[in-house]
Design a protein around this motif. Structure first.
Motif, PDB file in Angstrom:
ATOM      1  N   LEU A  37       2.713  26.198  21.587  1.00 20.54           N
ATOM      2  CA  LEU A  37       1.289  26.080  22.121  1.00 20.54           C
ATOM      3  C   LEU A  37       1.403  26.914  23.549  1.00 20.54           C
ATOM      4  N   LEU A  38       2.582  26.654  24.204  1.00 21.69           N
ATOM      5  CA  LEU A  38       2.628  27.207  25.665  1.00 21.69           C
ATOM      6  C   LEU A  38       2.820  28.582  25.154  1.00 21.69           C
ATOM      7  N   ALA A  39       3.758  29.095  24.480  1.00 28.26           N
ATOM      8  CA  ALA A  39       3.894  30.531  24.032  1.00 28.26           C
ATOM      9  C   ALA A  39       2.943  31.244  23.488  1.00 28.26           C
ATOM     10  N   THR A  40       2.096  30.561  22.530  1.00 25.32           N
ATOM     11  CA  THR A  40       1.028  31.273  22.117  1.00 25.32           C
ATOM     12  C   THR A  40       0.079  31.571  23.181  1.00 25.32           C
ATOM     13  N   LEU A  41      -0.358  30.552  24.183  1.00 28.35           N
ATOM     14  CA  LEU A  41      -1.198  30.688  25.178  1.00 28.35           C
ATOM     15  C   LEU A  41      -0.761  31.936  25.805  1.00 28.35           C
ATOM     16  N   TYR A  42       0.321  32.069  26.344  1.00 29.19           N
ATOM     17  CA  TYR A  42       0.777  33.184  27.169  1.00 29.19           C
ATOM     18  C   TYR A  42       0.666  34.700  26.476  1.00 29.19           C
ATOM     19  N   LEU A  43       0.718  34.572  25.125  1.00 26.02           N
ATOM     20  CA  LEU A  43       1.027  35.661  24.408  1.00 26.02           C
ATOM     21  C   LEU A  43      -0.416  36.401  24.130  1.00 26.02           C
ATOM     22  N   ILE A 101      -8.616  28.729  24.790  1.00 29.17           N
ATOM     23  CA  ILE A 101      -9.276  27.426  24.591  1.00 29.17           C
ATOM     24  C   ILE A 101      -8.620  26.498  23.480  1.00 29.17           C
ATOM     25  N   VAL A 102      -8.555  27.129  22.385  1.00 30.31           N
ATOM     26  CA  VAL A 102      -7.865  26.559  21.119  1.00 30.31           C
ATOM     27  C   VAL A 102      -6.666  25.822  21.495  1.00 30.31           C
ATOM     28  N   CYS A 103      -5.734  26.817  22.235  1.00 36.35           N
ATOM     29  CA  CYS A 103      -4.505  26.343  22.528  1.00 36.35           C
ATOM     30  C   CYS A 103      -4.584  25.021  23.609  1.00 36.35           C
TER      31      CYS A 103
END
Length: 473
Positions: free
Chosen positions: A114-120, A197-199
């Motif tokens: 989740l954190l990696a997706t948020l950053y990317l 927001i989803v993350c």
């Protein structure tokens, strides 16, 4: 086993016998239900994170992220593959570390993707390889299904396994449409520029799942599922056949769940929508199929309890072949008219896909009901074991196969996305070729189900010579 000594302050139950009717009615059912509820919550969040990239691609205009439709199909296939493979070790984790302990861990580890997706998503200038690696991390969410199903299989008696496993899996599966609904709400209110927001929502939900599991779930003693048990389970011919059939049911569910939004988005873009409009219109429809498929899964398990897993599975594949035929006809008309047919074709595609989701959910429940039924029948032919020993053997084999079949079924989802990618890359630039492949596969599954489990009514209760040898191995 009595209700008073089942649960200790350490959340450890040393002796659990779900088939003990007196203990079950005097408190065991409440303990099983409590574990089932939080197992569903944790698995639900895991499914959502596993499918997060099916939502993220709706937030990824090609001119901003530089990834075309074919690239997006491959992108969502990566977490499907990782999630399928990781189910094998997750299957044995609850027996080794405890159902409660592993559920807490598996919920917390979801914070990483989740954190990696948020950053990317907030930094779109990265390479396609980087997107692939981060998408792969989301695959850990797919493993939660195997550990959760194995754990709940141990809590419930044989007479209720179809319902319990169906409810557990259906509650997890519904994580797919829920995250898609959240994505829809974000796109509808903020636009397709705020995927963070989803993350953020799921960062909170992962914490809730971990805390709930820590407070309300239990570890069971005497669980022996391990990779060796899986190896023994795979010596049975029926184990491989069940895994193959699960490709057609769960593989369809998860593959279409990841791809449906993209298929819709491509059609809306071809119809003249702008990228934000296409994302919104696709999101408004995409969640319906996975939602119905998730709701149908417990129903499939309950019908299998009542009518028989083989019969429900056969009927399901027959109906899926009919739904795939609708897709073939719609795709063929669309290709022949170069998209001029417009609305009627799109309506047929939507209805065909929704029917496939609904039917795959029913089939998921019925196929998984067949697993404990098959091993329960085989256990009765064992010599040298008392009734308790046979029950323990059946639970061990069932738990091992649940994880393996789940892994193989997940690979079906990879296949669906790859077939769709190849179809859209073909000269026709449409999904019609893929629809033909789906139709052919469902027809094969229907024939296999009939030939193995229904052509000879006693097949599920027979112990063939090679199977007897496997039992004693």
């Amino acid at each position: 086993m009595t209700a008073e000594n089942l649960l200790t302050r350490s959340h450890y139950i040393p002796n659990w016998d779900a088939e003990d009717v007196e203990a079950w009615e005097s408190g065991g059912s409440r303990i099983a239900r409590r574990n089932l509820i939080w197992s569903v919550v944790a698995e639900h969040v895991g499914f959502s994170v596993w499918s997060i990239w099916s939502v993220m691609v709706l937030f990824m205009p090609t001119d901003v992220y530089g990834i075309d439709a074919a690239g997006k199909f491959f992108l969502v296939a990566v977490p499907t593959l990782v999630g399928a493979l990781i189910r094998i070790p997750y299957t044995v984790a609850t027996a080794r570390f405890g159902g409660r302990n592993w559920t807490v861990f598996s919920a917390l580890v979801l914070l990483v993707p989740l954190l990696a997706t948020l950053y990317l998503m907030l930094n779109p200038g990265h390479s396609y390889t980087t997107f692939m690696l981060v998408a792969a991390l989301a695959g850990v969410g797919g493993g939660n299904f195997a550990s959760s199903m194995t754990n709940i299989n141990a809590f419930y008696p044989q007479r209720l396994k179809g319902w319990a496993l169906g409810l557990n899996a259906g509650g997890g599966n519904i994580g797919v449409p829920v995250i898609q609904l959240i994505g829809l709400l974000v796109i509808a209110t903020v636009g397709n520029t705020a995927p963070w927001i989803v993350c953020a929502v799921y960062l909170v939900l992962c914490g809730v799942a971990a805390v709930g599991a820590a407070l309300y779930m239990d570890n069971l003693g005497g669980q022996t599922a391990d990779l060796r048990a899986m190896g023994r389970a795979l010596k049975f011919r029926d184990s491989w056949i069940i895994s193959f059939l699960y490709i057609g049911t769960f593989g369809s569910f998860i593959g279409f769940a990841f791809a449906f939004g993209q298929v819709l988005q491509i059609n809306f873009l071809a119809g003249g929508d702008t990228a934000p409009q296409a994302a919104l219109h696709a999101a408004q429809i995409a969640f319906i199929g996975p939602l119905l498929g998730s709701i149908a899964r417990p129903l499939g398990g309950a019908l299998a309890d009542r009518i028989g897993g083989g019969k429900i599975t056969l009927y399901t594949f027959g109906a899926m072949a009919m739904a795939a035929t609708v897709l073939v006809v719609a795709g063929t008309v669309d290709d022949a008219t170069a998209g001029a047919a417009g609305g009627p074709v799109l309506l047929a595609l939507v209805l065909g896909f929704i029917a496939l989701f609904l039917l795959s959910g029913l089939g998921n429940g019925s196929v998984y009901k067949m697993i404990p039924s098959i091993f329960e029948a085989k256990a009765q032919s064992l010599t040298g074991l008392d009734q308790a020993g046979r029950a323990a053997w059946s639970r061990t084999m069932s738990g091992a196969l649940i994880g393996f079949a789940g892994a193989i079924g997940g690979l079906g989802g990879v296949g669906i996305n790859l077939v769709l990618r190849a179809s859209y890359n073909s000269p026709a630039k449409s999904a019609t070729m893929a629809f033909w492949v789906f139709l052919g596969f469902y027809a094969v599954c229907m024939v296999v189900t009939w030939a193995v489990f229904l052509r000879r009514p006693s097949r599920a209760t027979d112990a063939a010579a090679d199977d007897r040898a496997s039992v004693s191995a």
